[in-house]
Structures are given as C-alpha cells and as structure tokens.
Design an enzyme around this catalytic site. Structure first.
Site, short mmCIF file in Angstrom:
data_model
loop_
_atom_site.label_atom_id
_atom_site.label_comp_id
_atom_site.label_asym_id
_atom_site.label_seq_id
_atom_site.Cartn_x
_atom_site.Cartn_y
_atom_site.Cartn_z
N GLY A 61 9.19 -11.41 -3.89
CA GLY A 61 9.11 -12.04 -5.22
C GLY A 61 10.40 -12.01 -6.00
O GLY A 61 10.85 -13.04 -6.53
N ARG B 80 2.68 -22.48 -3.78
CA ARG B 80 1.76 -22.32 -2.64
C ARG B 80 0.99 -23.61 -2.36
O ARG B 80 0.68 -23.90 -1.20
CB ARG B 80 0.82 -21.15 -2.90
N LYS C 36 13.20 1.34 -5.78
CA LYS C 36 12.96 2.64 -5.16
C LYS C 36 13.05 2.60 -3.64
O LYS C 36 12.54 1.69 -3.00
CB LYS C 36 11.58 3.16 -5.57
N GLY D 55 3.63 -9.12 0.68
CA GLY D 55 3.29 -8.01 1.56
C GLY D 55 3.51 -8.31 3.02
O GLY D 55 3.98 -7.46 3.78
#
Length: 396
Positions: free
Chosen positions: A354, A39, A196, A377
């Site tokens: 990620g 970052r 999931k 996100g």
C-alpha cells in the site's frame, strides 16, 4: 514461457458456459461512493474477455469483513459502480434463489454474486460451501492474486472441483513475480522500507538469499544502524531486535548479498512538515533529541548508482516518512530513478504494498514500472517465500 497453471487461452470454446470468476472487488467506499476503483479496473480484462467469448460470467468476491450478513457489506452496493467501470451491465444476484436467477442469464451476461464471506464456510474452505458455489458454474477462474494467500472456498476449494484457470490479472501478477524473484535477471536489488523490522523479518530473511543488493529504508533502517553501534537518538527503532538484525547481516554475508544502509540522513527534533530543526547529517552525528525521518541526498544518490548496475528490482516500502514533506524527498527520487531505468529498458521493476503504491502514485510514475501489485498481504507473503494457497491450487 512454461507455466504451472492454465490461463484463459487454455479454456477452449466457452460460449454458453457458466464461469465462476474470483475477483477482488473489495474497494474502499465513503458515503455510498467508491473512493478508489483500482481493483475494479484490474478485473476488467478478464471479465470482459469472458463475456465477449459468450460465457455467462458469475463474479465471486468478498466485501469487508462481515461477522454476519449485513446490507452495508452486500456486493449489491458494488454492481452499479463496477458496471460503470466495466462499461456494460452487471446484475447483482443474492444467494437466495441464486440457481434460478443464474438460469435466466444469457451468454455474454455478467452478474456479481453475493459476498462470499456471508457464508460461514467460505473462510474455512468448507466442502459444503465449495459444493454450493460450484453448483452454479461449469468452470472456475481465479483472478484475485490479492486473496491468494487465503485458503478459502472461493480461492482454493473451487479449483479442486472445477476446471481451474488463472485470469489475466492473476497471470500478469504471477509472470511479473517470477521475473522478479523466481527466475530473475541478475544483479537483483530489493528495496524494503517501512516502520518496523518486526513486520518484515521473514521478508528480510528470505531476500538475503535471493538478491544481490538489499536496500533497507524507513524506520526499520534505524534498527539496523543501531545494531552497528550507531546512536539513532530518539528515532523509531526496535532496539530489542538488534540481535536479529545482526543475524540478517551474517546471513547476507554468507549469501554474498550486500546490505545498503544510509550514511547520511535527514533529522529533526519534531515530526512535522518542514520543521525549523530540520537538518541533514552523517548517521554518526544524530543528536540525542533528534529523530531520523528520511535518508540523505548522498545516500539517495548512492542507491541510484546501485540500481543503474542492476537488472531487476523488487520494491516494498518507502525510504522515509514520505507522507509528510520534506521527508518524501528520497522516496520520490528513488521512484523517478526506477521509472527512468525501467523506461530505458535496463531494469525490470516490480513494486507492491500500500505505501509503495501510494508513493509511486504521488511521484506520478506508477505507470512507468514494469508491474505494480495492488495485493497487500499476498505480495508480502510472496516476498517471504511462502506458498500461496490460491496459486498452488491453480497448479494442480
């Protein structure tokens, strides 16, 4: 390209101007040392360009999730390592007496202000907090796509009260995402993996209406296989969501989107590195005491053939339990295929998340992708088709 937002190219003469730059400097640290400076490196182009043009660069960033201000989460810890990556001095300025400290900065100077989340009004986009931040600057630049899904004072509030521009990293991210799903070249494929279905339901529902090929991998593929009547043994699967999987199948059929599931898989009776019970079989031959941990070589080769006929790819999530060998085989093979197609110019590849970034790094091909997003996100919400407040604010 016509953009809905202004960039650094639209700023004009900024010599001597105070520019508030929202960056994502929320890097992992251990024992006082930065363990991944990705970052920091992403922030370099914007911060350096502004400083080179004579601006007084004031970097806004959050660090961790502080409940109350604490030395352990102060951006004072970031100034020196960021300076080392940037290759030029970076000053730290506390919120106490910040206006006076900012006044001592000269054109070309760079300073990191204190953790934005030390202000209670940051996450509420409180007008008083926005006013507090805005008083320090003349112009605002948002370079933190990874925080763009948050309607905070430093991501959306400032864009409403100061002339607002997208930084170079934000610009690159938005251009890449537009090429991937906004106005892509068809055929478009999406690879969606992970454990999931429940965590990526909105992603899947959105993608079936936007892509030509939806490739489902990871544990979530087991739920779709179960919905098709396949006995997946003791594999990770959300059997209560097989009805939802059927709805996605139906939606894909109506949208003329082909869903790809593996027809051969790698199974084992235990989840461990190179287990003795390891074998490859047809999906209909999984035993009751076996679990699916990767897709098989035939399915992997079929996916490569699909991608060879596509022009655009969006990738989020691995095909198998790639952290443990040999269940990284299919993901690594896919990574090398995508890299080769991208390098030869036949595929625009945009990857994010990620696990995906980790897999690309593990395969050594991250630099060969068209674009790799480090946003978690925000990237996921973009794949869900949601409006990102920090991006929308720049378009005002």
């Amino acid at each position: 390209m016509t953009r809905a937002f202004k960039t650094l190219d639209d700023m004009g003469d900024i010599a001597g101007k105070r520019v508030l730059v929202r960056e994502d400097l929320n890097v992992p640290m251990a024992d006082g040392q930065v363990t991944d400076d990705t970052r920091f490196r992403a922030a370099v182009p914007t911060v350096s360009e502004l400083a080179d043009k004579g601006a007084i660069v004031l970097v806004l960033a959050h660090f961790g999730r502080p409940r109350v201000p604490s030395p352990e989460l102060s951006t004072a810890l970031l100034a020196r390592p960021f300076s080392q990556v940037l290759g030029r001095p970076v000053r730290y300025i506390d919120w106490e007496g910040d206006a006076e400290a900012v006044a001592t900065l000269r054109p070309g100077d760079i300073a990191v202000l204190e953790n934005t989340r030390f202000f209670g009004g940051e996450e509420k986009n409180d007008p008083k907090t926005v006013e507090r931040f805005a008083a320090l600057g003349d112009l605002y630049v948002n370079d933190a796509f990874s925080a763009a899904h948050r309607a905070h004072a430093s991501t959306t509030g400032l864009a409403a009260v100061l002339p607002a521009f997208a930084g170079r990293q934000m610009e690159a991210e938005l251009d890449a995402l537009d090429k991937a799903l906004g106005s892509p070249e068809h055929p478009v494929a999406a690879v969606v993996g992970g454990a999931k279905v429940s965590t990526k339901l909105d992603v899947l529902k959105h993608l079936v209406g936007r892509v030509d090929h939806l490739i489902i991998g990871g544990g979530m593929a087991n739920t779709f296989l179960a919905a098709r009547g396949v006995d997946v043994g003791k594999s990770l699967a959300e059997h209560d969501l097989t009805g939802t999987a059927e709805e996605i199948f139906d939606a894909a059929e109506k949208a003329d989107c082909t869903i790809h599931l593996p027809y051969d898989v790698v199974v084992s009776k235990e989840f461990a590195a190179n287990p003795p019970s390891l074998r490859t079989c047809n999906v209909h031959e999984v035993a009751a005491d076996e679990m699916i941990l990767d897709i098989g070589p035939a399915a992997s080769e079929a996916l490569a053939d699909v991608l060879k006929n596509c022009r655009t790819l969006v990738w989020n999530g691995p095909l198998g339990a790639f952290e443990t060998k040999p269940f990284d085989t299919a993901t690594m093979a896919l990574a090398h295929t995508v890299a080769a197609l991208t390098k030869e110019g036949s595929l625009v590849s945009v990857a994010g998340g990620g696990d995906t970034v980790a897999a690309l790094n593990q395969a050594g091909v991250a630099d060969d992708m068209s674009f790799v997003s480090t946003a978690g996100g925000a990237f996921l919400e973009w794949m869900e088709g949601k409006e990102l407040p920090g991006v929308a604010a720049l378009a005002r």
